[in-house]
Design a protein around this motif. Structure first.
Motif, PDB file in Angstrom:
ATOM      1  N   ALA A 170      26.859  25.236  75.145  1.00 19.02           N
ATOM      2  CA  ALA A 170      27.497  26.555  75.162  1.00 19.02           C
ATOM      3  C   ALA A 170      26.464  27.664  75.380  1.00 19.02           C
ATOM      4  CB  ALA A 170      28.264  26.791  73.870  1.00 19.02           C
ATOM      5  N   ARG A 213      33.360  24.096  67.908  1.00 21.78           N
ATOM      6  CA  ARG A 213      34.159  24.213  69.135  1.00 21.78           C
ATOM      7  C   ARG A 213      34.724  25.623  69.291  1.00 21.78           C
ATOM      8  NH1 ARG A 213      39.474  20.764  70.872  1.00 21.78           N
ATOM      9  NH2 ARG A 213      39.570  21.565  72.967  1.00 21.78           N
ATOM     10  N   ARG A 247      36.074  22.126  63.038  1.00 22.34           N
ATOM     11  CA  ARG A 247      36.552  22.857  64.218  1.00 22.34           C
ATOM     12  C   ARG A 247      35.672  24.055  64.567  1.00 22.34           C
ATOM     13  NH1 ARG A 247      42.395  24.170  61.977  1.00 22.34           N
ATOM     14  NH2 ARG A 247      41.059  24.528  60.172  1.00 22.34           N
ATOM     15  N   GLU A 279      27.912  20.975  70.309  1.00 21.22           N
ATOM     16  CA  GLU A 279      28.414  21.991  71.243  1.00 21.22           C
ATOM     17  C   GLU A 279      27.423  23.131  71.449  1.00 21.22           C
ATOM     18  OE1 GLU A 279      31.982  20.288  69.023  1.00 21.22           O
ATOM     19  OE2 GLU A 279      29.945  20.887  68.522  1.00 21.22           O
ATOM     20  N   SER A 280      26.461  23.278  70.563  1.00 26.05           N
ATOM     21  CA  SER A 280      25.596  24.460  70.558  1.00 26.05           C
ATOM     22  C   SER A 280      24.791  24.627  71.840  1.00 26.05           C
ATOM     23  CB  SER A 280      24.655  24.432  69.351  1.00 26.05           C
ATOM     24  OG  SER A 280      25.387  24.483  68.149  1.00 26.05           O
ATOM     25  N   ALA A 311      31.880  27.916  70.269  1.00 18.02           N
ATOM     26  CA  ALA A 311      31.507  27.671  71.668  1.00 18.02           C
ATOM     27  C   ALA A 311      32.523  28.301  72.613  1.00 18.02           C
ATOM     28  CB  ALA A 311      31.382  26.172  71.926  1.00 18.02           C
ATOM     29  N   THR A 312      33.780  28.204  72.278  1.00 23.36           N
ATOM     30  CA  THR A 312      34.836  28.799  73.104  1.00 23.36           C
ATOM     31  C   THR A 312      34.668  30.317  73.160  1.00 23.36           C
ATOM     32  OG1 THR A 312      36.365  27.007  72.615  1.00 23.36           O
ATOM     33  CG2 THR A 312      37.336  29.080  73.359  1.00 23.36           C
TER      34      THR A 312
END
Length: 182
Positions: A121, A88, A85, A117-118, A91-92
């Motif tokens: 983001a 994510r 997790r 995700e890197s 990134a959020t």
């Protein structure tokens, strides 16, 4: 740990959290009411470094804290934790427009994680920060440097857009040199 020892003001409780090998005791610190932040930070850090996923939520909250030292320790523990997790969550935090002032360490963590995700983001965050007189230029610079480290061609347009910015131009040029020949 000097920072936390000074903050604690409770030498016995501080020493106990630093030395206990009881993961259940550390996990209780994370959920007990009225535990001070220093105690939660120690417990989350120690559990996270041991790979205990019960520390995940506390570490994510610390990653987004206004105190940079708390962010650094949280990022370190999150890397060691290996929770799926983490990318994510980072990134959020990095892309949250209301928390940009605290996005430096999530950006750096995303670079270190090299997760799917890197790049999206970092591109999104940098794109948003390419406005004149952006006060969060250090976050933008971390995005540029991170994109250079990740060397993903999807970053090319935003890195090119960063070239004219006085504080970002040199790093953007270096990051562009690291991208695959296009």
């Amino acid at each position: 740990m000097d920072r936390l020892g000074h903050e604690a003001g409770e030498p016995e409780a501080f020493h106990r959290l630093l030395t206990t090998e009881d993961d259940e005791e550390l996990a209780r610190v994370l959920v007990e009411r009225e535990r001070p932040l220093w105690a939660r930070e120690i417990a989350a850090f120690r559990l996270g470094c041991r790979g205990d996923r019960r520390a995940f939520e506390a570490l994510v909250l610390l990653l987004n804290h206004r105190d940079p030292e708390r962010c650094v320790s949280a990022a370190h523990a999150l890397r060691l934790l290996g929770d799926p997790r983490t990318p994510r969550a980072a990134a959020t935090l990095a892309t949250n427009t209301l928390r940009t002032a605290y996005a430096l360490h999530p950006v750096r963590l995303l670079t270190a994680l090299r997760a799917p995700e890197s790049v999206p983001a970092l591109v999104s965050t940098l794109h948003r920060l390419l406005t004149p007189d952006e006060p969060h230029w250090r976050v933008a610079l971390a995005c540029v440097e991170g994109l250079g480290t990740l060397a993903d061609d999807r970053a090319r347009p935003v890195l090119e857009a960063a070239l004219p910015h006085p504080r970002l131009g040199e790093a953007a040029a270096e990051a562009l040199r690291r991208l695959p020949a296009g």
